[in-house]
Design a protein around this motif. Structure first.
Motif, PDB file in Angstrom:
ATOM      1  N   ASP A  17      -4.138   3.659  19.452  1.00  0.00           N
ATOM      2  CA  ASP A  17      -3.727   5.061  19.380  1.00  0.00           C
ATOM      3  C   ASP A  17      -2.335   5.246  18.770  1.00  0.00           C
ATOM      4  O   ASP A  17      -1.885   6.373  18.569  1.00  0.00           O
ATOM      5  CB  ASP A  17      -3.791   5.712  20.765  1.00  0.00           C
ATOM      6  N   GLU A  18      -1.655   4.144  18.460  1.00  0.00           N
ATOM      7  CA  GLU A  18      -0.328   4.239  17.850  1.00  0.00           C
ATOM      8  C   GLU A  18      -0.333   3.803  16.382  1.00  0.00           C
ATOM      9  O   GLU A  18       0.725   3.713  15.751  1.00  0.00           O
ATOM     10  CB  GLU A  18       0.662   3.375  18.636  1.00  0.00           C
ATOM     11  N   LEU A  19      -1.533   3.571  15.843  1.00  0.00           N
ATOM     12  CA  LEU A  19      -1.642   3.026  14.488  1.00  0.00           C
ATOM     13  C   LEU A  19      -1.014   3.930  13.433  1.00  0.00           C
ATOM     14  O   LEU A  19      -0.196   3.479  12.628  1.00  0.00           O
ATOM     15  CB  LEU A  19      -3.120   2.789  14.152  1.00  0.00           C
ATOM     16  N   GLU A  20      -1.375   5.195  13.430  1.00  0.00           N
ATOM     17  CA  GLU A  20      -0.933   6.072  12.345  1.00  0.00           C
ATOM     18  C   GLU A  20       0.585   6.205  12.280  1.00  0.00           C
ATOM     19  O   GLU A  20       1.177   6.095  11.212  1.00  0.00           O
ATOM     20  CB  GLU A  20      -1.584   7.450  12.480  1.00  0.00           C
ATOM     21  N   LYS A  21       1.220   6.442  13.428  1.00  0.00           N
ATOM     22  CA  LYS A  21       2.678   6.624  13.376  1.00  0.00           C
ATOM     23  C   LYS A  21       3.387   5.321  13.028  1.00  0.00           C
ATOM     24  O   LYS A  21       4.452   5.340  12.398  1.00  0.00           O
ATOM     25  CB  LYS A  21       3.208   7.203  14.689  1.00  0.00           C
ATOM     26  N   ALA A  22       2.799   4.179  13.396  1.00  0.00           N
ATOM     27  CA  ALA A  22       3.407   2.891  13.038  1.00  0.00           C
ATOM     28  C   ALA A  22       3.329   2.665  11.532  1.00  0.00           C
ATOM     29  O   ALA A  22       4.314   2.267  10.892  1.00  0.00           O
ATOM     30  CB  ALA A  22       2.704   1.761  13.780  1.00  0.00           C
ATOM     31  N   VAL A  23       2.162   2.918  10.948  1.00  0.00           N
ATOM     32  CA  VAL A  23       1.982   2.745   9.504  1.00  0.00           C
ATOM     33  C   VAL A  23       2.887   3.695   8.726  1.00  0.00           C
ATOM     34  O   VAL A  23       3.512   3.310   7.727  1.00  0.00           O
ATOM     35  CB  VAL A  23       0.508   2.968   9.117  1.00  0.00           C
ATOM     36  N   GLN A  24       2.982   4.924   9.182  1.00  0.00           N
ATOM     37  CA  GLN A  24       3.846   5.897   8.508  1.00  0.00           C
ATOM     38  C   GLN A  24       5.306   5.452   8.541  1.00  0.00           C
ATOM     39  O   GLN A  24       6.031   5.578   7.548  1.00  0.00           O
ATOM     40  CB  GLN A  24       3.683   7.267   9.164  1.00  0.00           C
ATOM     41  N   SER A  25       5.745   4.906   9.662  1.00  0.00           N
ATOM     42  CA  SER A  25       7.124   4.445   9.784  1.00  0.00           C
ATOM     43  C   SER A  25       7.381   3.247   8.866  1.00  0.00           C
ATOM     44  O   SER A  25       8.429   3.156   8.215  1.00  0.00           O
ATOM     45  CB  SER A  25       7.429   4.078  11.234  1.00  0.00           C
ATOM     46  N   LEU A  26       6.417   2.316   8.807  1.00  0.00           N
ATOM     47  CA  LEU A  26       6.547   1.153   7.917  1.00  0.00           C
ATOM     48  C   LEU A  26       6.596   1.602   6.460  1.00  0.00           C
ATOM     49  O   LEU A  26       7.354   1.049   5.656  1.00  0.00           O
ATOM     50  CB  LEU A  26       5.382   0.191   8.139  1.00  0.00           C
ATOM     51  N   TYR A  27       5.797   2.590   6.119  1.00  0.00           N
ATOM     52  CA  TYR A  27       5.799   3.107   4.747  1.00  0.00           C
ATOM     53  C   TYR A  27       7.171   3.685   4.404  1.00  0.00           C
ATOM     54  O   TYR A  27       7.713   3.438   3.314  1.00  0.00           O
ATOM     55  CB  TYR A  27       4.720   4.173   4.585  1.00  0.00           C
ATOM     56  N   HIS A  28       7.747   4.452   5.326  1.00  0.00           N
ATOM     57  CA  HIS A  28       9.076   5.025   5.092  1.00  0.00           C
ATOM     58  C   HIS A  28      10.105   3.923   4.855  1.00  0.00           C
ATOM     59  O   HIS A  28      10.942   4.032   3.964  1.00  0.00           O
ATOM     60  CB  HIS A  28       9.506   5.876   6.290  1.00  0.00           C
ATOM     61  N   VAL A  29      10.014   2.854   5.639  1.00  0.00           N
ATOM     62  CA  VAL A  29      11.006   1.772   5.536  1.00  0.00           C
ATOM     63  C   VAL A  29      10.879   1.013   4.229  1.00  0.00           C
ATOM     64  O   VAL A  29      11.868   0.762   3.530  1.00  0.00           O
ATOM     65  CB  VAL A  29      10.875   0.813   6.735  1.00  0.00           C
ATOM     66  N   PHE A  30       9.645   0.622   3.872  1.00  0.00           N
ATOM     67  CA  PHE A  30       9.475  -0.272   2.727  1.00  0.00           C
ATOM     68  C   PHE A  30       9.244   0.433   1.404  1.00  0.00           C
ATOM     69  O   PHE A  30       9.416  -0.177   0.338  1.00  0.00           O
ATOM     70  CB  PHE A  30       8.339  -1.254   3.006  1.00  0.00           C
ATOM     71  N   PHE A  31       8.842   1.710   1.432  1.00  0.00           N
ATOM     72  CA  PHE A  31       8.562   2.385   0.173  1.00  0.00           C
ATOM     73  C   PHE A  31       9.402   3.637  -0.058  1.00  0.00           C
ATOM     74  O   PHE A  31       9.415   4.174  -1.156  1.00  0.00           O
ATOM     75  CB  PHE A  31       7.067   2.737   0.098  1.00  0.00           C
ATOM     76  N   GLU A  32      10.086   4.095   0.982  1.00  0.00           N
ATOM     77  CA  GLU A  32      10.950   5.258   0.809  1.00  0.00           C
ATOM     78  C   GLU A  32      12.380   4.960   1.244  1.00  0.00           C
ATOM     79  O   GLU A  32      13.237   5.818   1.151  1.00  0.00           O
ATOM     80  CB  GLU A  32      10.398   6.450   1.598  1.00  0.00           C
TER      81      GLU A  32
END
Length: 455
Positions: free
Chosen positions: A435-450
């Protein structure tokens, strides 16, 4: 240049898509070898032709009425043929073939494979006929005639090495060759289908066999995205991936390819280009053995998937007990359970398993055997896990990937249940609650791609 082009189910779903496919083929005379899937969904509520064929086979096996399902299959192809202004003889041939497969007693052992293959086989005949109607020299080539020789494993056929010499002879064939994907024939001439991603497998086999310069894989996206676009809005596109990176991403949940589908092309070092049938002018994503363009970041993609569990085993001085890991995994083998990962420590070991492999009824059996046979201190099962994998060949020579990752999880207030560094150093995997998958992926995307790192 010699190209192999494969068109997926969404690319051949109806007559309008087939017209697009024909235009793409005709726009480049190097596209001489064409592999097709069975017609896919025309809308979200539609049914794939392969699924209808599987339903047909199951109903026949259960001695249930099949006329309704058969009518739906015929209707799909009849509509397609009518809209393409082709001869109805093609539909008559499809009807005869379905009846032949259903009631041929010699096909008892591989009847379902023969039925499943009909989607690709019929579509290849339709596309060939349509190209001929446009004045092209196009020929339907059965996989038997193409030289695709496979192992005798229904639903899980593997190509035999002797195929490639036979396939190479296709280079001498004139005109455009339309080859159905998903199946081949054994040495005894029995039809066998490939596992998941079967048409991609056929495309890769043909590309390797003819020693193609490029394998184009047409689908319904412009390119491979660095993250699931259903989780992150408008994610960045990946212009270039290495084979290793694509394998890792596919295995960990990327839906563009099943992770083993491209192995024949990879082994032959044939570059693969992912392109969009609806936007063929777009460059797409190149998958290569060695990256030609310098990498712009340490992580090229973030893959994620749900539906996992962790079997946790603890025993004091486990590291001194020779064969403990082997004995633990042997219990899983005995019970017919496949595992994904097995990270371990000095006194404990976790085995990551897809939940479909480990139903509740098997859980008690496995736990009891581990307790009795391995004399462990603790054994528990934690369900409802998701796996997130960071992939990039630049990771093995870059500092700080782990710290940036953990910071991203902290930013999202997500607890890490498990970390596993791949031995190839191309990937690192994290286990978290589903249930925490989406917010974890979004945070990783912000870190590594933004580059939005909170400290």
């Amino acid at each position: 240049m010699m190209k192999v082009a494969k068109f997926g189910g969404s690319s051949v779903a109806d007559a309008s898509m087939i017209q697009k496919v024909a235009q793409i083929i005709r726009s480049d005379q190097d596209r001489k070898f064409i592999i097709v899937s069975a017609p896919g969904k025309r809308s979200k509520t539609d049914i794939k032709v392969t699924d209808l064929l599987v339903e047909l086979g199951k109903k026949h096996e259960a001695n249930e009425a099949v006329d309704d399902v058969k009518a739906k299959i015929i209707e799909r192809f009849q509509t397609m043929i009518n809209n393409l202004a082709l001869s109805s003889a093609i539909v008559d041939d499809i009807k005869d073939t379905i009846d032949g497969v259903l009631y041929d007693e010699s096909l008892k052992d591989n009847r379902l494979d023969s039925l499943k293959a009909m989607g690709e086989d019929s579509l290849a005949k339709v596309l060939s006929a349509y190209l001929q109607s446009l004045g092209e020299e196009a020929t339907y080539i059965n996989p038997r005639d193409a030289g695709i020789i496979v192992s005798d494993e229904p639903g899980n056929a593997q190509v035999l090495d002797e195929s490639y010499e036979k396939i190479y002879r296709l280079r001498d064939h004139k005109g455009i060759m339309i080859i159905p994907g998903f199946f081949g024939f054994t040495k005894d001439q029995k039809l066998m289908t490939f596992p998941r991603g079967g048409s991609d497998i056929t495309g890769a086999i043909i590309a390797a066999g003819i020693k193609a310069d490029l394998y184009e894989n047409f689908t319904d996206v412009d390119s491979v995205y660095c993250v699931n676009p259903n989780i992150v809005e408008n994610p960045k596109e990946i212009s270039e991936l290495t084979y290793k990176e694509m394998r890792e991403l596919s295995y960990a949940g990327f839906s563009v390819f099943q992770d083993e589908a491209l192995i024949p092309a990879f082994k032959a070092k044939i570059p693969v280009c992912i392109k969009n049938t609806n936007n063929p002018e777009k460059e797409g994503t190149m998958i290569v053995s060695d990256r030609k363009n310098p990498i712009t970041g340490t992580v090229v993609g973030i893959a994620s998937d749900k539906g996992f569990l962790s079997l946790y085993v603890s025993k004091y001085l486990m590291n001194r007990e020779i064969g403990f890991g082997k004995n633990l995994l042997q219990i899983l083998v005995d019970e017919g359970i496949s595992f994904e990962h097995a990270p371990s420590g000095i006194d404990d070991m976790s085995v990551i398993i897809r939940k479909d492999e480990f139903p509740k009824e098997k859980e008690q059996v496995v736990i009891k055997r581990i307790q009795e046979e391995l004399d462990v201190d603790m054994v528990t099962v934690e369900r409802d896990l998701a796996m997130i994998m960071l992939v990039g060949e630049g990771m093995n020579s870059t500092y700080g990937v782990a710290s940036q990752s953990t910071q991203a999880f902290a930013n999202a207030s997500v607890n890490i249940e498990m970390i596993n560094q791949g031995s190839s150093e191309v990937s690192v995997m994290f286990g978290i609650k589903e249930d925490e998958l989406e917010k974890a992926v979004q945070s990783l995307y912000h870190v590594f791609f933004e580059n939005k790192i909170k400290v």
